[in-house]
Design a protein around this motif. Structure first.
Motif, PDB file in Angstrom:
ATOM      1  N   VAL A  47      31.860  41.326  30.534  1.00 30.21           N
ATOM      2  CA  VAL A  47      30.578  41.956  30.383  1.00 30.21           C
ATOM      3  C   VAL A  47      30.685  43.618  31.933  1.00 30.21           C
ATOM      4  CG1 VAL A  47      28.100  41.856  30.751  1.00 30.21           C
ATOM      5  CG2 VAL A  47      29.392  40.497  29.557  1.00 30.21           C
ATOM      6  N   MET A  48      31.123  42.923  33.157  1.00 32.20           N
ATOM      7  CA  MET A  48      31.035  43.877  33.996  1.00 32.20           C
ATOM      8  C   MET A  48      32.418  45.415  33.706  1.00 32.20           C
ATOM      9  SD  MET A  48      30.906  41.497  37.448  1.00 32.20           S
ATOM     10  CE  MET A  48      31.621  40.482  37.466  1.00 32.20           C
ATOM     11  N   VAL A  49      33.038  44.847  33.011  1.00 29.97           N
ATOM     12  CA  VAL A  49      34.677  46.026  32.137  1.00 29.97           C
ATOM     13  C   VAL A  49      33.640  46.436  31.549  1.00 29.97           C
ATOM     14  CG1 VAL A  49      36.523  46.648  31.452  1.00 29.97           C
ATOM     15  CG2 VAL A  49      36.337  44.659  33.328  1.00 29.97           C
ATOM     16  N   GLU A  50      32.517  46.173  30.768  1.00 30.49           N
ATOM     17  CA  GLU A  50      31.651  47.083  29.589  1.00 30.49           C
ATOM     18  C   GLU A  50      31.377  48.097  30.317  1.00 30.49           C
ATOM     19  OE1 GLU A  50      30.409  44.074  26.295  1.00 30.49           O
ATOM     20  OE2 GLU A  50      32.563  45.393  25.074  1.00 30.49           O
ATOM     21  N   TRP A  58      41.904  45.686  31.992  1.00 30.04           N
ATOM     22  CA  TRP A  58      41.625  45.347  33.622  1.00 30.04           C
ATOM     23  C   TRP A  58      41.250  43.326  33.657  1.00 30.04           C
ATOM     24  CZ3 TRP A  58      43.035  47.368  38.502  1.00 30.04           C
ATOM     25  CH2 TRP A  58      43.150  48.387  38.438  1.00 30.04           C
ATOM     26  N   PHE A  59      40.236  43.603  32.055  1.00 28.44           N
ATOM     27  CA  PHE A  59      40.291  42.421  32.142  1.00 28.44           C
ATOM     28  C   PHE A  59      40.560  41.178  32.277  1.00 28.44           C
ATOM     29  CE2 PHE A  59      39.229  38.758  29.231  1.00 28.44           C
ATOM     30  CZ  PHE A  59      38.301  37.855  29.856  1.00 28.44           C
ATOM     31  N   PHE A  60      41.951  41.611  31.268  1.00 28.00           N
ATOM     32  CA  PHE A  60      43.250  40.214  31.045  1.00 28.00           C
ATOM     33  C   PHE A  60      44.031  40.372  32.350  1.00 28.00           C
ATOM     34  CE2 PHE A  60      42.461  41.730  27.234  1.00 28.00           C
ATOM     35  CZ  PHE A  60      42.228  40.478  25.993  1.00 28.00           C
ATOM     36  N   PHE A  70      42.207  39.827  43.503  1.00 29.53           N
ATOM     37  CA  PHE A  70      42.093  41.364  43.675  1.00 29.53           C
ATOM     38  C   PHE A  70      41.151  42.120  42.637  1.00 29.53           C
ATOM     39  CE2 PHE A  70      44.706  39.248  46.512  1.00 29.53           C
ATOM     40  CZ  PHE A  70      44.265  38.569  47.623  1.00 29.53           C
ATOM     41  N   ILE A  71      42.030  42.103  41.061  1.00 34.59           N
ATOM     42  CA  ILE A  71      41.958  42.379  40.154  1.00 34.59           C
ATOM     43  C   ILE A  71      40.010  42.215  39.669  1.00 34.59           C
ATOM     44  CG2 ILE A  71      41.946  43.384  37.416  1.00 34.59           C
ATOM     45  CD1 ILE A  71      44.391  44.311  39.343  1.00 34.59           C
ATOM     46  N   SER A  72      39.430  41.020  39.855  1.00 33.99           N
ATOM     47  CA  SER A  72      38.500  40.875  39.705  1.00 33.99           C
ATOM     48  C   SER A  72      37.322  40.935  40.909  1.00 33.99           C
ATOM     49  CB  SER A  72      38.594  38.751  39.815  1.00 33.99           C
ATOM     50  OG  SER A  72      39.093  38.416  39.466  1.00 33.99           O
ATOM     51  N   ILE A  73      37.862  41.079  42.317  1.00 32.11           N
ATOM     52  CA  ILE A  73      36.968  42.128  43.459  1.00 32.11           C
ATOM     53  C   ILE A  73      37.479  43.529  42.655  1.00 32.11           C
ATOM     54  CG2 ILE A  73      37.148  42.957  45.568  1.00 32.11           C
ATOM     55  CD1 ILE A  73      38.839  40.375  45.756  1.00 32.11           C
ATOM     56  N   ALA A  74      38.277  44.564  42.460  1.00 28.69           N
ATOM     57  CA  ALA A  74      38.153  45.383  41.292  1.00 28.69           C
ATOM     58  C   ALA A  74      37.500  46.074  40.823  1.00 28.69           C
ATOM     59  CB  ALA A  74      39.265  46.036  41.429  1.00 28.69           C
ATOM     60  N   ILE A  75      37.396  44.744  39.874  1.00 29.10           N
ATOM     61  CA  ILE A  75      35.983  44.755  38.899  1.00 29.10           C
ATOM     62  C   ILE A  75      34.673  45.297  39.316  1.00 29.10           C
ATOM     63  CG2 ILE A  75      35.522  43.770  36.471  1.00 29.10           C
ATOM     64  CD1 ILE A  75      38.021  42.878  35.964  1.00 29.10           C
ATOM     65  N   ILE A  76      34.594  44.064  40.197  1.00 30.32           N
ATOM     66  CA  ILE A  76      33.221  44.108  40.680  1.00 30.32           C
ATOM     67  C   ILE A  76      32.940  45.236  41.896  1.00 30.32           C
ATOM     68  CG2 ILE A  76      31.804  42.615  43.034  1.00 30.32           C
ATOM     69  CD1 ILE A  76      33.749  40.068  41.976  1.00 30.32           C
ATOM     70  N   ILE A  77      33.660  45.878  42.475  1.00 29.76           N
ATOM     71  CA  ILE A  77      33.861  47.382  43.020  1.00 29.76           C
ATOM     72  C   ILE A  77      33.302  48.557  41.985  1.00 29.76           C
ATOM     73  CG2 ILE A  77      34.541  49.067  43.891  1.00 29.76           C
ATOM     74  CD1 ILE A  77      35.865  47.009  46.124  1.00 29.76           C
ATOM     75  N   ASP A  78      34.002  48.206  40.911  1.00 32.98           N
ATOM     76  CA  ASP A  78      33.770  49.379  40.142  1.00 32.98           C
ATOM     77  C   ASP A  78      32.407  49.661  39.308  1.00 32.98           C
ATOM     78  OD1 ASP A  78      35.942  50.632  40.232  1.00 32.98           O
ATOM     79  OD2 ASP A  78      36.338  51.255  38.194  1.00 32.98           O
ATOM     80  N   PHE A  79      32.112  47.844  38.820  1.00 33.51           N
ATOM     81  CA  PHE A  79      30.966  47.420  37.964  1.00 33.51           C
ATOM     82  C   PHE A  79      29.493  47.768  39.482  1.00 33.51           C
ATOM     83  CE2 PHE A  79      27.238  44.228  38.101  1.00 33.51           C
ATOM     84  CZ  PHE A  79      26.629  45.110  36.329  1.00 33.51           C
ATOM     85  N   VAL A  80      29.517  48.176  40.796  1.00 33.18           N
ATOM     86  CA  VAL A  80      28.169  48.089  41.667  1.00 33.18           C
ATOM     87  C   VAL A  80      28.391  49.864  41.855  1.00 33.18           C
ATOM     88  CG1 VAL A  80      28.176  46.442  43.298  1.00 33.18           C
ATOM     89  CG2 VAL A  80      29.712  48.530  43.704  1.00 33.18           C
ATOM     90  N   LYS A  81      29.345  50.583  41.148  1.00 32.68           N
ATOM     91  CA  LYS A  81      29.332  51.959  41.022  1.00 32.68           C
ATOM     92  C   LYS A  81      28.241  52.399  39.996  1.00 32.68           C
ATOM     93  CE  LYS A  81      33.794  52.508  42.460  1.00 32.68           C
ATOM     94  NZ  LYS A  81      35.429  53.311  42.441  1.00 32.68           N
TER      95      LYS A  81
END
Length: 514
Positions: A47-50, A58-60, A70-81
């Motif tokens: 959901v965050m990726v979407e 990125w999800f996979f 670290f991919i999960s952390i990167a997803i979370i950082i992009d999500f807060v943007k």
């Protein structure tokens, strides 16, 4: 990598994406998606990726071992943007305190979901791009070093020739289960001291008790990296003391047990260190918890049977030549025996102390210039310093007249095992009971008191190990400072990734450690 190690890596990744779930509930609700998705592992990152408008691959990538964290952390950082959070400190909070920061973002009335368009419209400066990349790399490397593996270099010849000086190793921190740091507030990528400024690299505001995820015992004959048990108190002068001459050695040999005199002399440079910040050592586990160890004429016996001899271990011999001096350059070129690391030295009168493997002994015995080759074996002598009696653990020349070659028998403490306390074994287990297992322990008039209660028995709380160097006569190891508690174990030496001696040792690179 074994099944429980893979499981441990997976569960760490699971923690990364579940810890901020409560805040994600509110953030998903603000974005108009089902808030319950916040509590479903990996579906929440989908959901965050979407919501962040990221590419689906990125999800996979999250499912890659270790890298996935670290991919999960990167997803979370992009999500807060997508909530308009582009500042450095906002991303730092996302990485370091997402469970609390996301609760704030999810439930305050000010922050709104702005959509992926807000991310596309925002442009970062080149400087900011580089700063973000550097910070992410440092955080990633720090987490890997803390929980997964660490590079280590062999500083001394104590493991010759199994491991050589300037072998560079990878040490697996998952082999025996990942140890949770006692001092989590620490500068990344350094051990106990900051370079240049020479101050502590850690804060002790938070101290955690010993925990190990998916713990496994050390196996007999493993090569183990561990925190030096007697490194709890240090005279902070690496040239003269440090781990070379420990605080306890100095107290015993230089000050005859007079603690006040020692502190008067060095009190301004004496420091204490928590377990995970004590000096790292590397040795071989010759005995494990529950074993009985004995050394007879240099041969290790475990539970009454000869122990396994490391394939490339060496010890010292006295070599007598037939009149001519030993050619150091020739023996280094031909046999790799180096005077500069103490593998050979001149004793005078055509006698030389030389460290050899079993295979080298067979060769040297037949060389034309060798008259005799005699193994060195230390028997107990009351006044001999450095190899016996008061100078080897447990520093008891009354009940333990032992040397580095004739030692024991000694029971290695095991979690849950109960021993009978006696006057004879008091010195052997005093430090274990008092220091490592945190009890008030004393002997008065032949009676024993644990935490003020009279008893003649003690049950151990931890497993312990006996660690020795493969270079048996040139190794500061358990024979000098005793047992290694399980909470001091850092990891297993697994791979030599580089080696250097006046140039690369190509034949050692990417060699597994046995």
């Amino acid at each position: 990598m074994e099944g429980n190690e893979i499981l441990g890596i997976f569960l760490i990744g699971l923690l990364v994406i579940l810890l901020p779930a409560i805040g994600l509930y509110g953030m998903f609700k603000k974005a108009g998606v089902a808030p319950w998705a916040a509590f479903v592992p990996f579906y929440n990152t989908w959901v965050m990726v979407e919501l962040a408008g990221m590419k689906k691959y990125w999800f996979f990538l999250q499912f890659l071992p270790i890298v996935g964290w670290f991919i999960s952390i990167a997803i979370i950082i992009d999500f807060v943007k997508a909530y308009g959070k582009f500042k450095f400190w906002e991303h730092a909070l996302t990485v370091l305190a997402s469970p609390l920061y996301f609760i704030y973002l999810g439930f305050n009335k000010t922050d709104k979901y702005l959509g992926a368009e807000a991310i596309t419209a925002h442009k970062k400066s080149t400087t900011r791009e580089w700063v973000d990349a550097a910070i992410f790399a440092i955080v990633a490397a720090g987490l890997i070093r803390m929980f997964v593996f660490e590079a280590y270099v062999i500083p001394t010849p104590s493991m010759e020739r199994s491991l050589l000086v300037n072998d560079f190793l990878f040490v697996s921190k998952t082999a025996y289960g990942t140890r949770v740091p006692n001092t989590p507030l620490a500068f990344p990528l350094v051990h106990h001291t900051l370079p240049i400024v020479k101050t502590k690299s850690y804060l002790e505001w938070i101290k955690l008790d010993y925990r190990r995820w998916f713990a496994k015992p050390v196996k007999r004959n493993d090569v183990v990296v561990f925190n030096l048990p007697v490194g709890d108190t240090v005279i902070n002068d690496e040239e003269r003391y440090g781990s070379k001459v420990t605080y306890y050695d100095a107290l015993r040999s230089e000050f005859n047990g007079n603690r006040t005199a020692l502190w008067d002399a060095y009190g301004d440079i004496i420091i204490t260190r928590p377990v995970d910040k004590r000096e790292n050592f590397i040795k071989r586990a010759v005995a494990v918890a529950g074993d009985t160890l004995e050394i007879r004429n240099g041969v290790v016996f475990i539970n009454g049977k000869p122990g396994e001899t490391p394939p490339h271990s060496e010890t010292n011999y006295v070599l007598k030549t037939k009149g001519q001096p030993l050619d150091y350059a020739a023996i280094e070129e031909e046999y790799g025996i180096r005077a500069d690391v103490g593998e050979v030295r001149d004793l005078g009168n055509n006698l030389y102390e030389i460290f050899l493997t079993k295979e080298q002994v067979a060769v040297f015995s037949k060389l034309s210039f060798v008259e005799t080759l005699t193994p060195v074996n230390y028997a107990y002598e009351k006044d001999t310093r450095g190899i016996g009696g008061i100078d080897v653990y447990p520093n008891d020349s009354v009940y333990c007249k032992w040397t580095i070659d004739n030692y024991g028998p000694l029971f290695i403490p095991k979690r849950g095992a109960t021993i009978q306390l006696t006057v004879e074994n008091y010195s052997r287990y005093e430090r274990v009971i008092r220091t490592y297992e945190h009890n008030d322990f004393e002997m008065k008039d032949g009676k024993f008191y644990v935490n003020g209660t009279a008893t003649d028995k003690y049950t151990f709380k931890l497993d312990y190990y006996w660690l020795m160097g493969d270079n048996r006569h040139n190794s500061l190891d358990s024979r000098y400072w005793g047992f290694v508690p399980e909470d001091h174990v850092v990891g297993k030496a697994s791979l030599i990734f580089f080696s250097w001696n006046k140039g690369p040792r190509w034949n050692r690179i990417f060699r597994s450690i046995k």
